[in-house]
Design a protein around this motif. Structure first.
Motif, PDB file in Angstrom:
ATOM      1  N   LEU A   1      35.740  48.126 118.288  1.00 13.83           N
ATOM      2  CA  LEU A   1      35.919  48.118 119.737  1.00 13.83           C
ATOM      3  C   LEU A   1      35.986  46.694 120.278  1.00 13.83           C
ATOM      4  CD1 LEU A   1      33.446  50.985 120.739  1.00 13.83           C
ATOM      5  CD2 LEU A   1      35.953  51.054 120.861  1.00 13.83           C
ATOM      6  N   ASP A   2      35.250  45.787 119.639  1.00 12.33           N
ATOM      7  CA  ASP A   2      35.238  44.386 120.073  1.00 12.33           C
ATOM      8  C   ASP A   2      36.380  43.577 119.476  1.00 12.33           C
ATOM      9  OD1 ASP A   2      33.012  44.767 121.621  1.00 12.33           O
ATOM     10  OD2 ASP A   2      31.590  43.949 120.155  1.00 12.33           O
ATOM     11  N   GLY A   3      37.128  44.155 118.546  1.00 10.91           N
ATOM     12  CA  GLY A   3      38.169  43.395 117.861  1.00 10.91           C
ATOM     13  C   GLY A   3      37.591  42.324 116.965  1.00 10.91           C
ATOM     14  N   ALA A   4      36.363  42.538 116.465  1.00 11.26           N
ATOM     15  CA  ALA A   4      35.678  41.550 115.631  1.00 11.26           C
ATOM     16  C   ALA A   4      36.013  41.765 114.158  1.00 11.26           C
ATOM     17  CB  ALA A   4      34.172  41.647 115.838  1.00 11.26           C
ATOM     18  N   SER A   5      35.855  40.708 113.368  1.00 11.50           N
ATOM     19  CA  SER A   5      36.265  40.754 111.967  1.00 11.50           C
ATOM     20  C   SER A   5      35.097  40.960 111.001  1.00 11.50           C
ATOM     21  CB  SER A   5      36.990  39.458 111.596  1.00 11.50           C
ATOM     22  OG  SER A   5      36.138  38.340 111.784  1.00 11.50           O
ATOM     23  N   TRP A   6      33.864  40.988 111.522  1.00  9.67           N
ATOM     24  CA  TRP A   6      32.741  41.119 110.607  1.00  9.67           C
ATOM     25  C   TRP A   6      32.692  42.509 109.975  1.00  9.67           C
ATOM     26  CZ3 TRP A   6      29.298  44.792 112.485  1.00  9.67           C
ATOM     27  CH2 TRP A   6      29.239  44.981 113.864  1.00  9.67           C
ATOM     28  N   ARG A   7      32.074  42.569 108.789  1.00 12.00           N
ATOM     29  CA  ARG A   7      32.027  43.797 107.999  1.00 12.00           C
ATOM     30  C   ARG A   7      30.610  44.383 107.979  1.00 12.00           C
ATOM     31  NH1 ARG A   7      34.132  42.324 102.208  1.00 12.00           N
ATOM     32  NH2 ARG A   7      34.369  44.610 102.007  1.00 12.00           N
ATOM     33  N   THR A   8      30.530  45.678 107.775  1.00 17.37           N
ATOM     34  CA  THR A   8      29.252  46.378 107.663  1.00 17.37           C
ATOM     35  C   THR A   8      29.142  46.997 106.273  1.00 17.37           C
ATOM     36  OG1 THR A   8      29.197  46.905 110.028  1.00 17.37           O
ATOM     37  CG2 THR A   8      27.813  48.235 108.579  1.00 17.37           C
ATOM     38  N   PHE A   9      27.994  46.769 105.635  1.00 23.09           N
ATOM     39  CA  PHE A   9      27.699  47.337 104.321  1.00 23.09           C
ATOM     40  C   PHE A   9      26.450  48.203 104.435  1.00 23.09           C
ATOM     41  CE2 PHE A   9      29.843  43.312 103.764  1.00 23.09           C
ATOM     42  CZ  PHE A   9      30.800  43.566 102.792  1.00 23.09           C
ATOM     43  N   VAL A  10      26.463  49.341 103.774  1.00 30.46           N
ATOM     44  CA  VAL A  10      25.316  50.243 103.754  1.00 30.46           C
ATOM     45  C   VAL A  10      25.017  50.608 102.312  1.00 30.46           C
ATOM     46  CG1 VAL A  10      24.385  52.476 104.477  1.00 30.46           C
ATOM     47  CG2 VAL A  10      25.915  51.214 106.018  1.00 30.46           C
ATOM     48  N   ILE A  11      23.746  50.493 101.911  1.00 29.91           N
ATOM     49  CA  ILE A  11      23.315  50.928 100.585  1.00 29.91           C
ATOM     50  C   ILE A  11      22.450  52.173 100.727  1.00 29.91           C
ATOM     51  CG2 ILE A  11      22.023  50.370  98.497  1.00 29.91           C
ATOM     52  CD1 ILE A  11      22.640  47.458  98.917  1.00 29.91           C
ATOM     53  N   THR A  12      22.853  53.243 100.059  1.00 29.59           N
ATOM     54  CA  THR A  12      22.038  54.455 100.000  1.00 29.59           C
ATOM     55  C   THR A  12      21.672  54.747  98.551  1.00 29.59           C
ATOM     56  OG1 THR A  12      23.850  56.023  99.650  1.00 29.59           O
ATOM     57  CG2 THR A  12      23.359  55.429 101.934  1.00 29.59           C
ATOM     58  N   GLY A  13      20.656  55.577  98.372  1.00 28.50           N
ATOM     59  CA  GLY A  13      20.371  56.118  97.058  1.00 28.50           C
ATOM     60  C   GLY A  13      21.204  57.365  96.833  1.00 28.50           C
ATOM     61  N   ASP A  14      21.306  57.795  95.582  1.00 26.55           N
ATOM     62  CA  ASP A  14      22.073  59.010  95.321  1.00 26.55           C
ATOM     63  C   ASP A  14      21.308  60.251  95.765  1.00 26.55           C
ATOM     64  OD1 ASP A  14      20.229  58.707  93.259  1.00 26.55           O
ATOM     65  OD2 ASP A  14      21.698  58.821  91.640  1.00 26.55           O
ATOM     66  N   GLY A  15      19.987  60.257  95.599  1.00 27.53           N
ATOM     67  CA  GLY A  15      19.198  61.358  96.120  1.00 27.53           C
ATOM     68  C   GLY A  15      19.295  61.449  97.630  1.00 27.53           C
ATOM     69  N   GLU A  16      19.370  60.313  98.259  1.00 31.74           N
ATOM     70  CA  GLU A  16      19.502  60.262  99.717  1.00 31.74           C
ATOM     71  C   GLU A  16      20.795  60.914 100.199  1.00 31.74           C
ATOM     72  OE1 GLU A  16      19.700  56.915 103.300  1.00 31.74           O
ATOM     73  OE2 GLU A  16      19.500  56.278 101.217  1.00 31.74           O
ATOM     74  N   MET A  17      21.808  60.923  99.353  1.00 29.90           N
ATOM     75  CA  MET A  17      23.083  61.522  99.748  1.00 29.90           C
ATOM     76  C   MET A  17      22.990  63.037  99.889  1.00 29.90           C
ATOM     77  SD  MET A  17      25.117  59.091 100.378  1.00 29.90           S
ATOM     78  CE  MET A  17      26.683  59.959 100.483  1.00 29.90           C
ATOM     79  N   GLN A  18      21.847  63.619  99.556  1.00 29.02           N
ATOM     80  CA  GLN A  18      21.621  65.036  99.806  1.00 29.02           C
ATOM     81  C   GLN A  18      21.399  65.314 101.305  1.00 29.02           C
ATOM     82  OE1 GLN A  18      18.228  65.566  97.279  1.00 29.02           O
ATOM     83  NE2 GLN A  18      19.423  65.668  95.389  1.00 29.02           N
ATOM     84  N   GLU A  19      21.135  64.280 102.086  1.00 25.26           N
ATOM     85  CA  GLU A  19      20.922  64.441 103.528  1.00 25.26           C
ATOM     86  C   GLU A  19      22.240  64.735 104.232  1.00 25.26           C
ATOM     87  OE1 GLU A  19      18.160  64.481 105.150  1.00 25.26           O
ATOM     88  OE2 GLU A  19      16.665  63.562 103.831  1.00 25.26           O
ATOM     89  N   GLY A  20      22.266  65.793 105.046  1.00 25.97           N
ATOM     90  CA  GLY A  20      23.485  66.172 105.744  1.00 25.97           C
ATOM     91  C   GLY A  20      23.985  65.146 106.732  1.00 25.97           C
ATOM     92  N   SER A  21      23.078  64.329 107.280  1.00 25.58           N
ATOM     93  CA  SER A  21      23.483  63.303 108.243  1.00 25.58           C
ATOM     94  C   SER A  21      24.462  62.314 107.631  1.00 25.58           C
ATOM     95  CB  SER A  21      22.254  62.561 108.774  1.00 25.58           C
ATOM     96  OG  SER A  21      21.447  62.093 107.696  1.00 25.58           O
ATOM     97  N   ASN A  22      24.326  62.068 106.326  1.00 23.95           N
ATOM     98  CA  ASN A  22      25.270  61.160 105.662  1.00 23.95           C
ATOM     99  C   ASN A  22      26.684  61.725 105.678  1.00 23.95           C
ATOM    100  OD1 ASN A  22      23.645  58.935 104.831  1.00 23.95           O
ATOM    101  ND2 ASN A  22      22.730  60.222 103.251  1.00 23.95           N
ATOM    102  N   TRP A  23      26.814  63.014 105.478  1.00 26.54           N
ATOM    103  CA  TRP A  23      28.152  63.607 105.413  1.00 26.54           C
ATOM    104  C   TRP A  23      28.782  63.714 106.802  1.00 26.54           C
ATOM    105  CZ3 TRP A  23      30.246  63.528 100.815  1.00 26.54           C
ATOM    106  CH2 TRP A  23      29.389  63.371  99.721  1.00 26.54           C
ATOM    107  N   GLU A  24      27.972  63.873 107.827  1.00 25.71           N
ATOM    108  CA  GLU A  24      28.507  63.789 109.187  1.00 25.71           C
ATOM    109  C   GLU A  24      29.027  62.377 109.460  1.00 25.71           C
ATOM    110  OE1 GLU A  24      25.936  65.342 112.273  1.00 25.71           O
ATOM    111  OE2 GLU A  24      25.000  66.709 110.851  1.00 25.71           O
ATOM    112  N   ALA A  25      28.265  61.369 109.002  1.00 30.07           N
ATOM    113  CA  ALA A  25      28.697  59.984 109.176  1.00 30.07           C
ATOM    114  C   ALA A  25      29.963  59.692 108.384  1.00 30.07           C
ATOM    115  CB  ALA A  25      27.573  59.035 108.757  1.00 30.07           C
ATOM    116  N   ILE A  26      30.066  60.263 107.186  1.00 25.05           N
ATOM    117  CA  ILE A  26      31.259  60.083 106.358  1.00 25.05           C
ATOM    118  C   ILE A  26      32.489  60.649 107.061  1.00 25.05           C
ATOM    119  CG2 ILE A  26      32.357  60.937 104.240  1.00 25.05           C
ATOM    120  CD1 ILE A  26      29.602  60.481 102.868  1.00 25.05           C
ATOM    121  N   MET A  27      32.329  61.820 107.667  1.00 22.26           N
ATOM    122  CA  MET A  27      33.445  62.406 108.424  1.00 22.26           C
ATOM    123  C   MET A  27      33.848  61.514 109.596  1.00 22.26           C
ATOM    124  SD  MET A  27      32.840  66.535 108.564  1.00 22.26           S
ATOM    125  CE  MET A  27      31.094  66.517 108.948  1.00 22.26           C
TER     126      MET A  27
END
Length: 273
Positions: free
Chosen positions: A133-159
């Motif tokens: 939205l700001d037209g900025a060039s910085w990047r965002t990185f997120v590290i999750t665990g594989d067990g954590e990927m069982q959380e449904g909130s992650n898949w909503e974020a992926i969508m």
């Protein structure tokens, strides 16, 4: 830094991590050792961050969603210069700002508080969308665990990330196949993870999460696919670098005794040489 220098730095971080867990009598040593190479590559090769100006508007952001491995992040931040290396001695002590989960208000370089699993990626999506939205060039990185990927909130974020075409967002899954108390395969087995994320419209790459050449190449902006967020499935070992901890679920939050501590430190020291 060259790959061999990154490997040396990662081993130094692992040694300090083992020592800090031993001295504090608590921690999440297995997952900390599995994520160390990823953190090292991010802070010493990939990300644009300045310890002298931790809130620089154009800095890259890292969200350590698997916040229980905060110690590995603290040590990495200390090696980078965000906090004094001597402060690691206060880990989990009374009135220390180095708590068991990272606190953005207290620790320079921490981008958001994490600990409850499944929260980091939604926050990262918001960060990446804000940059767009700001037209900025910085990047965002997120590290999750594989067990954590069982959380449904992650898949909503992926969508959402795919819908918003957030090609400035990189998700890194620390795929060590173990979670608290059990193997991923024995709880809610998401593997293989890559095709599932790819089906949501992401660009996905699988790597050896302990191979610095593979890690740095996968994290490079040159590998970004326009219009698609990126997921790196990093195949790792819980307890990496210590023979008796590697791939052993007991070391999710077990603390080494004196004999185990000495053996772990000796093995990690040998790996540096």
């Amino acid at each position: 830094m060259e790959p061999q220098d990154l490997r040396r730095m990662a081993n130094q971080i692992r040694q300090r991590d083992v020592r800090a867990v031993y001295e504090a009598g608590a921690g999440h040593i297995g997952g900390e050792l599995s994520v160390t190479d990823l953190l090292t590559a991010l802070y010493f090769d990939t990300m644009n961050v300045d310890p002298a100006n931790p809130f620089a508007p154009n800095r890259d952001r890292l969200v350590l969603s698997k916040g229980h491995t905060a110690l590995a992040l603290y040590i990495t931040l200390s090696k980078k210069g965000f906090i004094a290396e001597e402060e690691i001695e206060t880990f989990l002590k009374h009135n220390s700002r180095l708590n068991g989960h990272p606190n953005r208000v207290k620790v320079p370089g921490v981008e958001t508080n994490t600990g409850p699993l499944g929260h980091g990626l939604p926050v990262g999506v918001g960060m990446a969308k804000a940059a767009k939205l700001d037209g900025a060039s910085w990047r965002t990185f997120v590290i999750t665990g594989d067990g954590e990927m069982q959380e449904g909130s992650n898949w909503e974020a992926i969508m959402a990330a795919a819908q918003f075409k957030l090609d400035n967002l990189t998700l890194i899954v620390d795929h060590n196949r173990l979670q608290q108390g059990a193997r991923l395969a024995d709880t809610n087995n998401l593997a293989p993870i890559a095709p599932k994320v790819e089906a949501f419209g992401w660009a996905v790459e699988e790597i050896d999460g302990h191979d610095m050449e593979q890690i740095t190449r996968a994290l490079s902006a040159d590998t970004v696919t326009a219009g698609k967020p990126k997921c790196i499935v990093a195949h790792t070992n819980k307890g990496q670098g210590v023979s008796f901890m590697s791939d052993d679920v007991a070391w999710h939050h077990k603390v080494p005794n004196e004999e185990q501590y000495k053996q772990a430190m000796a093995e990690l020291q040998e790996a540096i040489q």
